[in-house]
Motif scaffolding. Sequence first.
Motif, PDB file in Angstrom:
ATOM      1  N   VAL A   1       0.841  -1.201   0.000  1.00 19.86           N
ATOM      2  CA  VAL A   1       0.000   0.000   0.000  1.00 19.86           C
ATOM      3  C   VAL A   1       0.876   1.252   0.000  1.00 19.86           C
ATOM      4  CG1 VAL A   1      -1.736   1.298   1.279  1.00 19.86           C
ATOM      5  CG2 VAL A   1      -1.904  -1.190   1.151  1.00 19.86           C
ATOM      6  N   ALA A   2       1.966   1.229   0.765  1.00 20.37           N
ATOM      7  CA  ALA A   2       2.857   2.392   0.822  1.00 20.37           C
ATOM      8  C   ALA A   2       3.510   2.648  -0.536  1.00 20.37           C
ATOM      9  CB  ALA A   2       3.926   2.176   1.891  1.00 20.37           C
ATOM     10  N   GLU A   3       3.876   1.588  -1.248  1.00 24.55           N
ATOM     11  CA  GLU A   3       4.488   1.770  -2.572  1.00 24.55           C
ATOM     12  C   GLU A   3       3.479   2.386  -3.542  1.00 24.55           C
ATOM     13  OE1 GLU A   3       6.890  -0.816  -5.984  1.00 24.55           O
ATOM     14  OE2 GLU A   3       6.577  -1.657  -3.980  1.00 24.55           O
ATOM     15  N   LEU A   4       2.242   1.944  -3.466  1.00 22.02           N
ATOM     16  CA  LEU A   4       1.203   2.538  -4.306  1.00 22.02           C
ATOM     17  C   LEU A   4       0.951   3.993  -3.901  1.00 22.02           C
ATOM     18  CD1 LEU A   4      -1.186  -0.528  -4.323  1.00 22.02           C
ATOM     19  CD2 LEU A   4      -0.073   0.410  -6.355  1.00 22.02           C
ATOM     20  N   ARG A   5       0.872   4.239  -2.602  1.00 25.72           N
ATOM     21  CA  ARG A   5       0.656   5.607  -2.098  1.00 25.72           C
ATOM     22  C   ARG A   5       1.725   6.554  -2.629  1.00 25.72           C
ATOM     23  NH1 ARG A   5       2.524   5.535   3.561  1.00 25.72           N
ATOM     24  NH2 ARG A   5       4.503   5.799   2.445  1.00 25.72           N
ATOM     25  N   ASP A   6       2.979   6.120  -2.579  1.00 22.95           N
ATOM     26  CA  ASP A   6       4.084   6.990  -2.979  1.00 22.95           C
ATOM     27  C   ASP A   6       4.039   7.320  -4.469  1.00 22.95           C
ATOM     28  OD1 ASP A   6       4.906   6.944  -0.371  1.00 22.95           O
ATOM     29  OD2 ASP A   6       6.548   5.533  -0.690  1.00 22.95           O
ATOM     30  N   ALA A   7       3.338   6.494  -5.246  1.00 17.74           N
ATOM     31  CA  ALA A   7       3.224   6.749  -6.684  1.00 17.74           C
ATOM     32  C   ALA A   7       2.074   7.692  -7.021  1.00 17.74           C
ATOM     33  CB  ALA A   7       3.037   5.433  -7.438  1.00 17.74           C
ATOM     34  N   LEU A   8       1.226   7.986  -6.030  1.00 15.33           N
ATOM     35  CA  LEU A   8       0.032   8.796  -6.277  1.00 15.33           C
ATOM     36  C   LEU A   8       0.289  10.278  -6.022  1.00 15.33           C
ATOM     37  CD1 LEU A   8      -2.688   6.565  -4.565  1.00 15.33           C
ATOM     38  CD2 LEU A   8      -2.012   6.585  -6.984  1.00 15.33           C
ATOM     39  N   ALA A   9      -0.429  11.106  -6.751  1.00 10.42           N
ATOM     40  CA  ALA A   9      -0.330  12.552  -6.580  1.00 10.42           C
ATOM     41  C   ALA A   9      -1.054  12.988  -5.307  1.00 10.42           C
ATOM     42  CB  ALA A   9      -0.943  13.258  -7.793  1.00 10.42           C
ATOM     43  N   PRO A  10      -0.648  14.113  -4.709  1.00 13.41           N
ATOM     44  CA  PRO A  10      -1.407  14.670  -3.587  1.00 13.41           C
ATOM     45  C   PRO A  10      -2.869  14.887  -3.979  1.00 13.41           C
ATOM     46  CG  PRO A  10       0.690  15.801  -3.842  1.00 13.41           C
ATOM     47  CD  PRO A  10       0.546  14.914  -5.048  1.00 13.41           C
ATOM     48  N   GLY A  11      -3.749  14.672  -3.015  1.00  9.41           N
ATOM     49  CA  GLY A  11      -5.179  14.781  -3.291  1.00  9.41           C
ATOM     50  C   GLY A  11      -5.808  13.468  -3.679  1.00  9.41           C
ATOM     51  N   SER A  12      -4.974  12.437  -3.900  1.00 12.37           N
ATOM     52  CA  SER A  12      -5.506  11.115  -4.237  1.00 12.37           C
ATOM     53  C   SER A  12      -6.233  10.522  -3.030  1.00 12.37           C
ATOM     54  CB  SER A  12      -4.372  10.179  -4.671  1.00 12.37           C
ATOM     55  OG  SER A  12      -3.791  10.597  -5.889  1.00 12.37           O
ATOM     56  N   LEU A  13      -7.137   9.589  -3.317  1.00 11.41           N
ATOM     57  CA  LEU A  13      -7.923   8.939  -2.267  1.00 11.41           C
ATOM     58  C   LEU A  13      -7.567   7.461  -2.174  1.00 11.41           C
ATOM     59  CD1 LEU A  13     -11.496  10.417  -2.935  1.00 11.41           C
ATOM     60  CD2 LEU A  13      -9.794  11.207  -1.278  1.00 11.41           C
ATOM     61  N   LEU A  14      -7.558   6.939  -0.959  1.00  9.70           N
ATOM     62  CA  LEU A  14      -7.428   5.505  -0.700  1.00  9.70           C
ATOM     63  C   LEU A  14      -8.747   5.025  -0.123  1.00  9.70           C
ATOM     64  CD1 LEU A  14      -5.845   2.830  -0.359  1.00  9.70           C
ATOM     65  CD2 LEU A  14      -5.131   3.671   1.898  1.00  9.70           C
ATOM     66  N   VAL A  15      -9.350   4.026  -0.778  1.00 12.25           N
ATOM     67  CA  VAL A  15     -10.638   3.466  -0.365  1.00 12.25           C
ATOM     68  C   VAL A  15     -10.395   2.024   0.084  1.00 12.25           C
ATOM     69  CG1 VAL A  15     -12.985   2.879  -1.101  1.00 12.25           C
ATOM     70  CG2 VAL A  15     -11.845   4.921  -2.035  1.00 12.25           C
ATOM     71  N   VAL A  16     -10.734   1.719   1.334  1.00  7.74           N
ATOM     72  CA  VAL A  16     -10.435   0.407   1.907  1.00  7.74           C
ATOM     73  C   VAL A  16     -11.651  -0.160   2.618  1.00  7.74           C
ATOM     74  CG1 VAL A  16      -9.112  -0.786   3.717  1.00  7.74           C
ATOM     75  CG2 VAL A  16      -7.951   0.818   2.199  1.00  7.74           C
ATOM     76  N   THR A  17     -11.884  -1.456   2.441  1.00 10.46           N
ATOM     77  CA  THR A  17     -12.733  -2.211   3.363  1.00 10.46           C
ATOM     78  C   THR A  17     -11.933  -3.420   3.820  1.00 10.46           C
ATOM     79  OG1 THR A  17     -13.810  -3.635   1.703  1.00 10.46           O
ATOM     80  CG2 THR A  17     -14.855  -1.512   2.191  1.00 10.46           C
ATOM     81  N   HIS A  18     -12.212  -3.868   5.050  1.00 11.56           N
ATOM     82  CA  HIS A  18     -11.417  -4.963   5.621  1.00 11.56           C
ATOM     83  C   HIS A  18     -12.269  -5.747   6.605  1.00 11.56           C
ATOM     84  CE1 HIS A  18      -8.116  -7.160   7.423  1.00 11.56           C
ATOM     85  NE2 HIS A  18      -7.265  -6.606   6.568  1.00 11.56           N
ATOM     86  N   ALA A  19     -12.137  -7.064   6.562  1.00  6.02           N
ATOM     87  CA  ALA A  19     -12.864  -7.937   7.480  1.00  6.02           C
ATOM     88  C   ALA A  19     -12.322  -7.801   8.899  1.00  6.02           C
ATOM     89  CB  ALA A  19     -12.746  -9.388   7.025  1.00  6.02           C
ATOM     90  N   SER A  20     -13.238  -7.855   9.862  1.00  7.80           N
ATOM     91  CA  SER A  20     -12.859  -7.796  11.267  1.00  7.80           C
ATOM     92  C   SER A  20     -14.054  -8.225  12.115  1.00  7.80           C
ATOM     93  CB  SER A  20     -12.448  -6.368  11.655  1.00  7.80           C
ATOM     94  OG  SER A  20     -12.064  -6.310  13.019  1.00  7.80           O
TER      95      SER A  20
END
Length: 270
Positions: free
Chosen positions: A174-193
Amino acid sequence: MERPAWAPQGIDLSVPSVSRIYDYYLGGSHNFEVDREAGRRAIEAFPGLPKIMQANRAFMRRSVRFAVDQGITQFLDIGSGIPTFGNVHEVAHAADPGAHVVYVDHDPVAVAHSRAVLEGRDNAAIVAADLRTPRDILDSEEVRRLIDLDRPVALLLVAVLHFLEDADEPAKAVAELRDALAPGSLLVVTHASVEGGPRRPEEGEKVENVYRSASSPLIMRSRAEVERFFDGFDLVEPGLVSAPLWRPSGTDDELDPVVFSGFAGVGRKA
């Protein structure tokens, strides 16, 4: 077992697939009896799973509309699965016909069916790649053609991170993908718990045991563990919550309590 025309050569029809199990939960037709049997055992262990998946999909659609409202028209959906009604490109194009969407999955059935669904579209594509190898995604021809990484992107990791074990280093991906994104980008996550939801930890362990026989494990994580995926992002209101509580658009007061299992959130890169 007779291989249907839509099933690519080379897949093992005797092993359940998480993509095809998910398709079964949503009432799709691209699954085998081995997937349906695993799905039935999972539902027995964790009653209400199909409703949880429907709530998950509803959250995904709201998050896509939110992204378009924020001026974002580029979508990278990793772990997209087998296309069903109301997919990202349908929601995004309804809001902005000029939106660009790239799906990513490593399941051959999901990739083959996505290609069939997207045939003839010049603003949506599918990449056969794995979240664990972000560079393969970012360097793909489809991403280079459709996604301008110098402009904000909505990165969707919906119901996929819980299929990566800690040994797979999902936070690093996720961090590698984040670092490739421009400022203002959004991360959308769902996760089981099972934290904060109506199901007991032992029920979570039972459904995890079912998925151990499938193509990927299922890892339940705590709120704190899920929040760490948002490192480098600012969570937008209402923060990390159960899927139905994230900017609900309906007036349904009779939701089954089981749909409040798991976490959903959207973060914005500063």
